[in-house]
Each structure stands twice: as structure tokens, then as C-alpha cells.
Design a protein around this motif. Structure first.
Motif, PDB file in Angstrom:
ATOM      1  N   CYS A 157     -16.978  -4.902  40.970  1.00  0.00           N
ATOM      2  CA  CYS A 157     -17.196  -6.245  41.529  1.00  0.00           C
ATOM      3  C   CYS A 157     -17.612  -6.249  42.989  1.00  0.00           C
ATOM      4  CB  CYS A 157     -15.933  -7.102  41.372  1.00  0.00           C
ATOM      5  SG  CYS A 157     -15.731  -7.704  39.695  1.00  0.00           S
ATOM      6  N   SER A 158     -16.991  -5.367  43.759  1.00  0.00           N
ATOM      7  CA  SER A 158     -17.273  -5.411  45.197  1.00  0.00           C
ATOM      8  C   SER A 158     -18.711  -5.028  45.495  1.00  0.00           C
ATOM      9  CB  SER A 158     -16.323  -4.494  45.948  1.00  0.00           C
ATOM     10  OG  SER A 158     -16.442  -3.191  45.425  1.00  0.00           O
TER      11      SER A 158
ATOM     12  N   LEU B 250     -21.270  -5.737  43.299  1.00  0.00           N
ATOM     13  CA  LEU B 250     -22.192  -6.563  42.521  1.00  0.00           C
ATOM     14  C   LEU B 250     -23.052  -7.483  43.376  1.00  0.00           C
ATOM     15  CD1 LEU B 250     -20.345  -7.856  39.340  1.00  0.00           C
ATOM     16  CD2 LEU B 250     -22.160  -6.179  39.479  1.00  0.00           C
TER      17      LEU B 250
ATOM     18  N   CYS C 120     -16.208 -10.727  44.214  1.00  0.00           N
ATOM     19  CA  CYS C 120     -17.602 -10.296  44.421  1.00  0.00           C
ATOM     20  C   CYS C 120     -18.197 -10.833  45.713  1.00  0.00           C
ATOM     21  CB  CYS C 120     -18.469 -10.753  43.250  1.00  0.00           C
ATOM     22  SG  CYS C 120     -17.840 -10.288  41.629  1.00  0.00           S
TER      23      CYS C 120
ATOM     24  N   LEU D 107     -22.288 -10.908  46.203  1.00  0.00           N
ATOM     25  CA  LEU D 107     -23.125 -11.542  45.193  1.00  0.00           C
ATOM     26  C   LEU D 107     -24.320 -12.257  45.817  1.00  0.00           C
ATOM     27  CD1 LEU D 107     -22.472 -11.299  42.242  1.00  0.00           C
ATOM     28  CD2 LEU D 107     -21.404 -13.541  42.321  1.00  0.00           C
TER      29      LEU D 107
ATOM     30  N   CYS E 155     -18.698 -15.854  48.472  1.00  0.00           N
ATOM     31  CA  CYS E 155     -20.024 -15.241  48.287  1.00  0.00           C
ATOM     32  C   CYS E 155     -20.994 -15.678  49.368  1.00  0.00           C
ATOM     33  CB  CYS E 155     -20.575 -15.590  46.904  1.00  0.00           C
ATOM     34  SG  CYS E 155     -19.404 -15.280  45.586  1.00  0.00           S
TER      35      CYS E 155
END
Lengths: 581, 309
Positions: free
Chosen positions: A284-285, A287, A309, A312, A333
Motif C-alpha cells: 500500500c505504501s 501504490l 496509501c 496514491l 492522499c
């Protein structure tokens, strides 16, 4: 004494010029530059396959390596263009197989492609590398088998959202064992199961594979196997993302994700079981792109993922994200560039989901780099739109769909003219705009006045009169594509802006008020335009000029009228000025 | 299925009469024409066309009505798009040919014309032809509050603008979820292609909007009649009368054509053998084929059914 640079030098200089419009400018400088440029142009983009003919292209540009074509009008995506309309790739592929033996890349969008054409591609181009078929149809897995079998150096096979006749999953086994060049494979649109062992072996022998998008039929339990074979993946589209409650599947999946150190993009997620979402937490980090728009998971689960995330840039979700989820996006984000929120239940009057205009307002406040929005919601207000416009003057693409046609500002019950007006006024670089909600001619006045960079405009259930259309046609200097449905726009605006139509790629009007007579007039006066009157039901009475036209598609062309029109497109004899019998 | 004789099939019946009516209406509405919308520009030497664009929407509505043969129940002058229910059973909801052409409700946008438009449409709608009967779907806007579950909306073709791939994908997801909840709600639409042997091109229909095989087959009859009887030539002559319709029904119900479909397993079956709900879930596409080609289908269908249950 005339001194000019030798051809080779010019050619070398031109090789740094890649944008089409720059290339076109170069070719207009003088005859010798035109000649040099045309011999060294390697990429061609044809935005409307009927604007030019294949032979015109091959005649002018003999050494092309990459061709991109688009066929049907955009509204074909929403079933507004009847079957059989056109966009046939065959004549293009035949001509290219004759003229471009060194062709490497073919990208087609909204075109009809046959298995024969795919076979021809696979055997004609020795160095063929890239095939992208975006929203195409007309071919089956047999055609794919030919591509797999014969393209020795295939790097990319991307079937985005195409409609493929799924005869069997065995086509994948046609990739020879010697094929190790694959970099990108997208089979997400296929319905049936591909042979998993063939897939596994293919993935295993493709060290350069960066993008892999599986179809729904690939079960979750097999995903970890694939990931272990391809830890170098940058983008992954999962298959079905549920498997009952199985801790062994979970642990091997999460271990596999841990191994994917390059993974930046995730998509797929059909039939998501929320308990498996944690399995990819480790990525996730990193992405930058997350597509959860097929995942019917609820807000708390989505929010949990999104909050992990921070990098993102692109997020596609369903409206299950709700305002609360979008608040989390706004907080976490900060690098977000593109947001798309799709409706989970567009045909239900009151969906059980708390997604309102507030979600979009939050994101516009919290995400300074936001430039592209696609947002489906059930209520909107002018004040929200004004706030969004003020927050994000850097918007380039703004597509808002208030689900109920002609829905007014839910607070004031006024039209949304002022809100959209603020968008075009503040967002000076806006290139694409889709309107919805209750709108009068005023909004078009604002658009005509402010939206000078606008290239594509989509209008539905809006406006009061021809004045609306006139504002757009006369004001939007950069307009290339205009698509209109269910608006009371008739002949006047069209006929008052005839010259404009030649500066645009295309105009689509359906369920408007354009008469057959106006179409005939346009067709006869403007030889550079093809005026296609689509009369699917055979109800157009061509004896009456005032008879309204059901659907109308006008586009500029140097290829003349096309020869592959289905029977329901009314041909207008350009030589005759009087009524056609 | 009741089909009134006055029914205007979607191809168009006596367009001439409708055209005249439309012109009359147009003339009547001239005084409502807004001066502000008069544009005088045009190519040098050209005359601006007679047609009043302001009324374009209204005229279109009328001719569209003639063409489509449905009754527009318009929510009087409110400009709302959603159909409202006028006493439960007599709602004639329109969805011709599964979204082949836009079910456009080009109502008056200008509230000033609201009342006039309703009247005109009422004139057209008086015979209330029944083209398709859809299962009664109550608009959520109707205040009678008869249904507790959220009701499906009336559908306009291509609206909201969602790609087929997404729609079909979500439809499958919904179907899976439906098995867990009671009460079936159409998830929206399910487009399948319908081809007919000998026809130059195929059609797409939305299976979700039909409620029974009868609905579906009559819709398909209308859709493909132009291919069996012959493409419409001159529009003046009324070629639609009771006789040719029954001839069409003979063609389809009789021995010449059968309706078949390809199911999820890739097998071709005769339409009608399985319960309707099962059919719409498993049908991938349809084909109207000549009976002579369809020999041998029926037994397989029955066998498959037996194997399933």
C-alpha cells in the motif's frame, strides 16, 4: 547562396520531435522539410478512422512503426450507436500489412476487428511488439491464439474492455516456449478460464513482465503462485478476490505480495472478500494507482485501505467509498491526480449509500494536485461546484454525472448553470468537460465565454434552445469533439456555425431537434464533412425536410463518403439539391 | 398479449398524418417562440430554415410518438424525466427494443411550454397503444409510498453513462448478491446480442427489461420484422396492417424461424425451455435461426435441464 543542413542532420533533429502537432508544424515549413519529415515519421495517430483512408496514410508516411486508430464515436460505449455502424479495422490492417512490413505497434479503440485481421497481423509483421485492443469487438480467442503463436517478439497484449468471443481458454497455450519477451498482458475482459498451467509457465518465462491483468476466472488461491513467479511486477490486476475463509490462502498471498517490491498499481478485485484485503497491505505504501471500482466492499473497509496509501495518484472506486471514505482520501492522499467514483446501483432511485457532493468537495480541498475527475452522484449544488472550482483551478478533466437527468441544485432548486460556470471560469486549462443536472442556455454562455482550451464536451438533457449550442460552437475555440444527446438543439445553431464543424474532429447529436433538411444542406455545402444520418428504425421520411433526425454524426474527412455504411445510415446525394425520392 | 389495432409500431405508421399534426402544433406554438433564440446567421445566399428549433423538442416528441407507438405518461409540466404511475395497472412503460434507440423524452425544457407540451402529447397518446408491457416499476418519486424497497428507475438508453463492460460486470455481481437477499431487483441491464440468419447486422437487447418470454419474443418480432418482410421503402404507404403483422407472427411462431440462445457453457439451446429467471442469468447471446438449422437442439435443452435439476 543557399545553405541548408543535410537531410541526415534534419532527420536527426526531427527525431526529437515527438508530438503530432509539432510534427505537423514541421512538415509545413517548406517542401523539403515536408519530404524529410514524412520519411522519418514513425508514429501515426488517427482519431477517426474515417477521416482519412489507409492508402492516404501509407502513401504519405512510408516508414511507420506504430499506428493508433479510433473508430466508433464515444457514445458507442453507452449503446447509443447501433450495431453494424462501422469502425472496421480490416481495410487498415490489410493496407498496413502490405505497406509496413516493419510495423511494431497497433493500437485500436472502438473498432471491429476480426480473427482474420488478427491472423494477418500475426503473420505480416516480423517485428510485431504491441497490440492494444481497447473496447473492440468482432474477434474470438482463435484470433488471440494466432497472435500468441506467431508473434515472436510480442511485448504487449492488452485487451482492455473488449468484447471477445470466448471459444476456449486454450489460446494462451499457443505462446511458444521460446517466447520470453512479454512485458504486458491484460486479459481482464475475458470471461472464460484460461489454462492456468499455461499462464503460470508463460509468466515464469517472462522476466520482463511488468503488467499483468488477470480475468475474473483466475481464482484467488492461484494468485500467490503467479506473484511468486513474477515478483518484478509493477502493475497487477487480480482475478476474483475471494475464496472462502482459508488461512493458508491468506498467508501465502500476503507472503507473495511482500515479495513484490516493485508493485505500484493494483486493479481487478472482483467479488472481494474483505478479510483478504489486508493481504496486500505491504504494498500500500508504494501504490500509485488503485482500482477498486469493481469491488463491492463497504466504506469502512475501503477507508482502511486508502488510508494506508499516501502515494496514491490514481484512485477508482465505487460510491461505496461514501463521503467518509473521500474525507480519508483528502487527508491521506496528497499526491492524488485522478479520482473516479462510479455508481454501484445506478438504476435504483435511492441508493443505500452516503455519497454526496461533499465527498468531492473534500477531495478538491485536500488534494492539491487533483486534475482529473469522474464523479457519479445523486445530488449536487451550485455552491459545491463553486467551491470545487475555486479549490482546484488546475483541473484538466471534469466529468460530473448527477444520475437523475435534469436534477437541479438540491438546495436551491435552481439550475446548475452557475456552478458549472464557475468550473469553466476558474479552471482555465480545462480540456474535457461532461455536464449533467438541470442546465439552461446560460451554462453554455459561460462555457462559450470561458472554456477556451476545452477540447471535448459532453452534453445530455440540457439547454433550452439553439442559442445554447450556438454559444458552444462559436465560443469554444479549441473544441474538437462535441457529443450531445436529448437536448433541444435544432438547425439554427448548426447552420450558423458550419465552418466550425470543419475545425472539429466530430459532432454527435442524438434525440435532438435537427431536421433532415439541415443535414442535407450541410452535406451538400460542405464536401469536407461526412454527415451521417442514422435512422435505425426506418422512420425517417426523407420526403419531408422538417422531419427530425434520430441520430446524427458529423465528422471532417479527406477520404470522402465511406463505402461501408449499413443500410440505416441515410446517404445524402451531394449532387442533387432537391429532395431525394 | 393484447395488441390494439391502432398500435403504431416502432417503424412508423402513417407518418404523413403525424407530420401534418406536428406542423399544426408548430404553427400554434409560433407565438411562444422566444425572440432571443432567433438566429439570423447563415451562409451567404442561404435562407435560414423554417423550422423553429424551440419547438423542435415538441415536434420530435410527437413524431417520435408516432414512430414508437407508446403513450408518454408525462408528469404534468413538472419537467421531470421520471415517469410517474397513474394508478398502478395502467402504466404503459416504454422501453422499445431493449435500448436500440434512445428512449428520448425530449420534453419541453422551457417551463413556459410545459402545459402546451403535455397537451400535445396527450393528443397523441389517446389511443394508448400497448407496445410492451414492462413489469410495473414504481418511480421513487411517486409519493404513494407503496413499495418499501428502493425501486428501480425507468431506464433511458445509455444513461447514466456507464460502459457495457462495467454494467455487465456489476450485473453479475448483483446476481451473486441477490442469492443472499430476498426479493429480486433488476440490477440495471444486461445487454446481449441478437443475430438473425440473413439479416445484415445484429441488434442488442437488454434482457433486464423484459419480464417474460412473451415480452421478449414480441419485442424481437418488432425488431426483426423489417428484415423478414423487407426493408421499408417509401414511407407514405401504410404497410403495417393487421394482415402483415399476423404474417410476421406466422413467420416467427410458425415453422420458419426459431429463437435460440447460447448459454454460459457455450451450448446453444432453444429459448423457452428453462424458467425465465434462469434464462436471463445464463443467456450470453441469441440467434434467430432457420428452423431447418435448429434440428437437434430441443432434445439437448431438455436433457440439460434434467441434468441441472
Amino acid at each position: 547562396m543557399v545553405y541548408s543542413l543535410p537531410e541526415e542532420v534534419l532527420e536527426h533533429v526531427f527525431s526529437f520531435i515527438t508530438l503530432d502537432k509539432d510534427r505537423n508544424a514541421v512538415s509545413l515549413v517548406c517542401k523539403s522539410w515536408y519530404e524529410i519529415e514524412r520519411w522519418c515519421r514513425r508514429r501515426i495517430f488517427v482519431g477517426n478512422c474515417y477521416a482519412v483512408s489507409p492508402s492516404i496514410m501509407t502513401r504519405r508516411f512510408p516508414e511507420v512503426r506504430s499506428v493508433e486508430l479510433k473508430g466508433k464515436p464515444h457514445f458507442a460505449d453507452f449503446n447509443l450507436v447501433p450495431e453494424g455502424w462501422g469502425g472496421f479495422a480490416c481495410p487498415w490492417i490489410s493496407e498496413m500489412s502490405r505497406a509496413y512490413p516493419w510495423l511494431e505497434e497497433i493500437r485500436l479503440k472502438r473498432m471491429v476487428v476480426t480473427d482474420e485481421s488478427l491472423e494477418l497481423i500475426s503473420t505480416s509483421f516480423k517485428n510485431f511488439k504491441v497490440l492494444v485492443l481497447s473496447s473492440c469487438e468482432g474477434f474470438s480467442t482463435d484470433g488471440l491464439a494466432a497472435i500468441a503463436a506467431n508473434c515472436r517478439n510480442l511485448r504487449k497484449l492488452d485487451l482492455r474492455e473488449s468484447e471477445v468471443m470466448d471459444l476456449s481458454g486454450h489460446w494462451l497455450s499457443h505462446f511458444p516456449n521460446t517466447c520470453t519477451s512479454l512485458e504486458s498482458l491484460n486479459i481482464a475482459c475475458l470471461g472464460s478460464e484460461v489454462s492456468f498451467s499455461a499462464l503460470e509457465r508463460l509468466v515464469g518465462r517472462s522476466p520482463n513482465l511488468k503488467i499483468l491483468r488477470l480475468n475474473r476466472a483466475v481464482p484467488l488461491e492461484k494468485l500467490s503462485t503467479l506473484l511468486c513467479r513474477a515478483p518484478q511486477l509493477v502493475e497487477l490486476g487480480t482475478g476474483a478476490y475471494s475464496s472462502g475463509i482459508r488461512s493458508d490462502v491468506y498467508s501465502s498471498l500476503s507472503k507473495a505480495f511482500l515479495g513484490c517490491k516493485e508493485l505500484k498499481g493494483l486493479s481487478g478485485f472482483w467479488d472481494v472478500d474483505p478479510s483478504y484485503l489486508l493481504a496486500f497491505y505491504s504494498v500500500c505504501s508504494r501504490l500509485t494507482s488503485l482500482n477498486l471500482s469493481y469491488a463491492t466492499i463497504r466504506s469502512p473497509d475501503i477507508t482502511k485501505v486508502i488510508s494506508q496509501c499516501p502515494n496514491l495518484q490514481r484512485l477508482w472506486v465505487l460510491d461505496h467509498v461514501e463521503d467518509s471514505g473521500l474525507n480519508a482520501v483528502a487527508l491521506s492522499c496528497k499526491d492524488l491526480r485522478e479520482l473516479r467514483v462510479f455508481p454501484s446501483d445506478p438504476y435504483i432511485a435511492d441508493a443505500n449509500v452516503t455519497l454526496t457532493e461533499q465527498g468531492l468537495v473534500s477531495v478538491s480541498e485536500g488534494c492539491p494536485k487533483l486534475q482529473s475527475v469522474l464523479y457519479f452522484c445523486r445530488q449536487m449544488s451550485n455552491s459545491a461546484l463553486i467551491t470545487i472550482a475555486r479549490n482546484r483551478p488546475n483541473l484538466i478533466c471534469f466529468r460530473l454525472c448527477v444520475i437523475e437527468p435534469r436534477a437541479p441544485d438540491y438546495l436551491t432548486l435552481e439550475p446548475l448553470d452557475v456552478g458549472f460556470g464557475a468550473i469553466v471560469e476558474h479552471c482555465k486549462e480545462l480540456r474535457r468537460l461532461s455536464l449533467s443536472g438541470l442546465l439552461t442556455d446560460r451554462v453554455f454562455e459561460y462555457i462559450g465565454r470561458h472554456a477556451k482550451r476545452l477540447e471535448m464536451l459532453s452534453i445530455a438533457f440540457a439547454g433550452n434552445s439553439d442559442l445554447g449550442l450556438h454559444h458552444v460552437l462559436s465560443g469554444c475555440d479549441g473544441l474538437r469533439k462535441l457529443e450531445i444527446r436529448d437536448c433541444p438543439f435544432g438547425d439554427k445553431a448548426l447552420l450558423a456555425n458550419v465552418a466550425k464543424l470543419e475545425t472539429m474532429r466530430s459532432l454527435w447529436m442524438s434525440s435532438c431537434a435537427v431536421s433532415y433538411g439541415a443535414c442535407k444542406f450541410l452535406s451538400q455545402k460542405m464536401p469536407m464533412l461526412n454527415v451521417e444520418v442514422i435512422d435505425e428504425n426506418g422512420s425517417l421520411d426523407s420526403r419531408f425536410d422538417s422531419c427530425p433526425v434520430e441520430k446524427l454524426y458529423i465528422y471532417r474527412t479527406v477520404a470522402g463518403p465511406r463505402s461501408d455504411m449499413p443500410g440505416y445510415i441515410r446517404t445524402i446525394d451531394r449532387d442533387r439539391v432537391n429532395t431525394i425520392s | 398479449m393484447s395488441i390494439s389495432i391502432e398500435e403504431h409500431d416502432y417503424i412508423g405508421l402513417s407518418e404523413v398524418n403525424m407530420e401534418k399534426k406536428a406542423c399544426e402544433v408548430a404553427n400554434n406554438n409560433k407565438d411562444l417562440n422566444l425572440k432571443a433564440t432567433e438566429l439570423r446567421l447563415g451562409l451567404p445566399g442561404s435562407e435560414s430554415p423554417e423550422r423553429e428549433a424551440v419547438n423542435g423538442g415538441v415536434i420530435k416528441n410527437l413524431v417520435a410518438g408516432a414512430k414508437r407507438g407508446f403513450s408518454d405518461t408525462i408528469n404534468g409540466g413538472s419537467g421531470k424525466w421520471v415517469f410517474s404511475v397513474n394508478g398502478g395497472s395502467e402504466v404503459d412503460l416504454v422501453k422499445n427494443g431493449g435500448g436500440l434507440f434512445s428512449c428520448s423524452k425530449v420534453e419541453n425544457m422551457n417551463s413556459g411550454l410545459g402545459v402546451g407540451s403535455v397537451k400535445e402529447s396527450a393528443v397523441l397518446a389517446s389511443p394508448k397503444p400497448v407496445l410492451l408491457e414492462k413489469k410495473v416499476q414504481v418511480s421513487a418519486n411517486s409519493s404513494n409510498g407503496q413499495t418499501s424497497a428502493p425501486a428501480p428507475k425507468q431506464q433511458v438508453v445509455g444513461w447514466p453513462p456507464i460502459r457495457s463492460f462495467r454494467k455487465n460486470t456489476m450485473a453479475v455481481s448483483h446476481t451473486k448478491n441477490e442469492e443472499e437477499t430476498d426479493g429480486k431487483m433488476g440490477s440495471g441491464c444486461l445487454y446481449v446480442k441478437v443475430s438473425m440468419d440473413g439479416a445484415p447486422y445484429l441488434r442488442k437487447v437488454d434482457l433486464e427489461i423484459y419480464s417474460s418470454y412473451l415480452d421478449l419474443s414480441s419485442a424481437l418480432e418488432k425488431m426483426f420484422s423489417c428484415f423478414t418482410i423487407g426493408q421499408y421503402g417509401s414511407h407514405g404507404a401504410p404497410t403495417r396492417d393487421g394482415l402483415s403483422e399476423s404474417r410476421l407472427m406466422d413467420l416467427l411462431h410458425g415453422s420458419e424461424y426459431v429463437l435460440t440462445y447460447e448459454d454460459k457453457d457455450g451450448d446453444w439451446m432453444l429459448v423457452g425451455d428453462v424458467p425465465w429467471d434462469m434464462f436471463i442469468r445464463s443467456c450470453k447471446r441469441m440467434r434467430i435461426m432457420k428452423s431447418s438449422d435448429a434440428i437437434g437442439l430441443a432434445p439437448r435443452a431438455m436433457e440439460k435441464c434434467r441434468n441441472r435439476t
